[in-house]
Design a protein around this motif. Sequence first.
Motif: not given
Length: 246
Positions: A4-8, A29-33, A99-107, A129-139
């Motif tokens: 399971l991979i969570c993509a920020g 091949r599998h995306i969850a959100y 292999e399942v990729v879960v999408l996650c907004e922000g981090d 878990v793949i980190p992402g830029i938190p939403g507040m940073v973009g704001c």
Amino acid sequence: MSRLICAGLGPGDPDLISVRSDRVIRAARHIAYFRKAGRAGQARRIVEGMLAPGVTEHAMEYPVTTELPFDSPDYNRLLSAFYDSWAARLQALVQGGAEVVVLCEGDPFFYGSFMHLYVRLRDQIPVEVIPGIPGMVGCWTATGQPVTWGDDVLTVLMATLPEEELVAHMRRADALAIMKTGRNLPRVRRALAAAGRLGDAWLVERGTMPGQRLARLVEVDAADCPYFAIVLVHGHGRRPVAEAAE
């Protein structure tokens, strides 16, 4: 490799997705959100046009969002059962060889819904878990000015806190990022006014996304409570002072 991979996904602009998240999303091949029932889902909108042909999509629809108080027994019971159910379904997919990729907004580890799946699955199946830029940073980048200087203390607040707690935190902090505004925006306005900070507050709606709006909070109508919005108060701390030209 079954895992399971969570993509920020970062703050919302697809161009701000990391190279690593971009790569695993396009190969998935599998995306969850997560999404609200009847809605496309913000995470799914961000990756529009990126998914491979034939990908299997797993829309994890919340049983409740704002219909019940977040601290009520019914809310907690429904959400707990929801996370239990999806954890079991994702575990079965991975143990079946997917292999399942879960999408996650922000981090994913910064107030993300994926955290509730992570604690249920981390000891059961391989999880990355793949980190992402938190939403507040973009704001705060959208405001065009630094959110902190020198020794400033940045405080992140949930607008769901009791008003008196919001006021106490707001008075102590140098810089503020206030999340989960929405219908709580009137409470945030009152707390900022009581703390003497309302005049310095900004409302950033849909930061980095189409329809981005930036406004002084004091100028926003009290009934205007956008969901994808963050309230910011910038710090004004220590910094070198430019010498006057001779």
